[in-house]
Design an enzyme around this catalytic site. Structure first.
Site, mmCIF file in Angstrom:
data_model
loop_
_atom_site.group_PDB
_atom_site.id
_atom_site.type_symbol
_atom_site.label_atom_id
_atom_site.label_comp_id
_atom_site.label_asym_id
_atom_site.label_seq_id
_atom_site.Cartn_x
_atom_site.Cartn_y
_atom_site.Cartn_z
ATOM 1 C CG ASP A 1 -2.056 0.972 1.126
ATOM 2 O OD1 ASP A 1 -2.303 1.480 0.020
ATOM 3 O OD2 ASP A 1 -2.699 1.243 2.160
ATOM 4 C CG ASN B 1 -7.647 -2.303 -5.859
ATOM 5 O OD1 ASN B 1 -6.760 -3.129 -5.627
ATOM 6 N ND2 ASN B 1 -7.913 -1.310 -5.018
HETATM 7 C C1 FPP Z 1 -1.658 0.057 -3.379
HETATM 8 O O1 FPP Z 1 -1.264 1.392 -3.399
HETATM 9 C C2 FPP Z 1 -1.184 -0.689 -4.532
HETATM 10 C C3 FPP Z 1 -1.957 -1.335 -5.463
HETATM 11 C C4 FPP Z 1 -3.424 -1.308 -5.432
HETATM 12 C C5 FPP Z 1 -1.368 -2.077 -6.574
HETATM 13 C C6 FPP Z 1 -0.091 -2.826 -6.327
HETATM 14 C C7 FPP Z 1 0.556 -3.073 -7.609
HETATM 15 C C8 FPP Z 1 1.891 -3.060 -7.860
HETATM 16 C C9 FPP Z 1 2.908 -2.861 -6.828
HETATM 17 C C10 FPP Z 1 2.373 -3.205 -9.246
HETATM 18 C C11 FPP Z 1 2.398 -4.511 -9.903
HETATM 19 C C12 FPP Z 1 2.464 -5.709 -9.065
HETATM 20 C C13 FPP Z 1 3.009 -6.895 -9.398
HETATM 21 C C14 FPP Z 1 2.787 -8.045 -8.509
HETATM 22 C C15 FPP Z 1 3.836 -7.101 -10.594
HETATM 23 P P1 FPP Z 1 -2.379 2.521 -3.538
HETATM 24 O O2 FPP Z 1 -2.532 2.827 -4.976
HETATM 25 O O3 FPP Z 1 -3.607 2.078 -2.830
HETATM 26 O O4 FPP Z 1 -1.707 3.711 -2.773
HETATM 27 P P2 FPP Z 1 -2.439 4.870 -1.929
HETATM 28 O O5 FPP Z 1 -3.127 4.191 -0.782
HETATM 29 O O6 FPP Z 1 -1.313 5.732 -1.504
HETATM 30 O O7 FPP Z 1 -3.375 5.550 -2.855
#
Ligand code: FPP
Length: 246
Positions: free
Chosen positions: A21, A69
């Site tokens: 996250d 998501n």
């Molecule tokens: C959460 O941060 C992250 C995600 C919903 C996506 C995770 C994806 C990756 C790290 C990229 C690809 C993954 C793989 C396994 C190749 P957020 O967007 O919720 O952050 P925020 O809470 O600060 O908005």
């Protein structure tokens, strides 16, 4: 003393789960669009996978995309799906070189065709690897998974000879997408949020939870080492008292 050498390899968690996250907030901090955060999050995925495999962890489960998501802006969802395809296609060689098996949990057939195809190819091409299993939770939510299990059990009770009185925790767990995978001993969430967000609700009944302030794109090997050291300093009592533990 170096962090890595403080880890007791005889007391390693067999299974570590991570809620990655903070990508969006990390990007904002850098004055960039959210997608930049996800792109940099891939580096953390690579480092964490490598660190876990080097240590001898058996399973690493990463929450990459929840069923919730899909409600994000279309542009971000599309970018995440493309990033997954790109990363899977690029990293399968690395997974094979490191003897790491790829698996997925979640309603993956509902992913966009290209993502689904890249994922299935990755799973197929790495299926004989034995050093560690990397499980990506994609289009996953724990309530969806538990409902699927309940439906599966009901179906089997109706059409086959599964007796309701024979349904116990072990039988139930065999209807989950994590069938055969030990429950995680350690769950890490980055970014300072202290929620579970519909992740592995059945499997984390006795899991040690660790919430760290680091945003996911900043998460590196030493952060995983620190998390494991923290875990190893905890007393896991499973409902017993200290004196009963050997
Ligand atoms: C959460 O941060 C992250 C995600 C919903 C996506 C995770 C994806 C990756 C790290 C990229 C690809 C993954 C793989 C396994 C190749 P957020 O967007 O919720 O952050 P925020 O809470 O600060 O908005």
């Amino acid at each position: 003393m170096e962090l890595k050498s403080q880890i007791n390899l005889d007391k390693l968690p067999r299974h570590i789960a991570i809620i990655m996250d903070g990508n969006g907030r990390w990007a904002k901090q850098h004055g960039k669009p959210r997608v930049f955060g996800h792109q940099n999050g891939v580096k953390s995925v690579r480092e964490t996978t490598e660190a876990a495999a080097e240590l001898g962890v058996d399973y690493l489960t990463l929450y990459a995309f929840s069923t919730e998501n899909w409600n994000r802006p279309k542009l971000e969802v599309n970018a995440l799906m493309s990033l997954l395809v790109e990363t899977l296609n690029k990293e399968i060689k690395t997974l094979n070189k490191n003897n790491i098996r790829l698996q997925a949990i979640g309603d993956i057939s509902k992913l966009p065709k290209k993502t689904y195809k890249a994922l299935l190819e990755g799973i197929e091409n790495t299926k004989n690897n034995t050093r560690m299993t990397l499980i990506l939770a994609l289009n996953y939510s724990a309530r969806w998974e538990i409902l699927q299990a309940a439906k599966g059990i009901a179906e089997k009770a109706k059409t086959e000879n599964l007796k309701i009185e024979d349904v116990n925790e072990e039988v139930f767990a065999n209807f989950l997408s994590t069938k055969g995978v030990p429950d995680p001993e350690l769950l890490i969430r980055t970014s300072g949020e202290t929620r579970i967000s519909n992740f592995l609700l059945w499997q984390i009944a006795y899991t040690e939870l660790l919430f760290v302030p680091t945003f996911w794109p900043d998460f590196r090997k030493p952060d995983l080492y620190k998390a494991i050291i923290d875990y190893q300093n905890r007393e896991r009592r499973f409902g017993k008292i200290s004196e009963q533990l050997v």
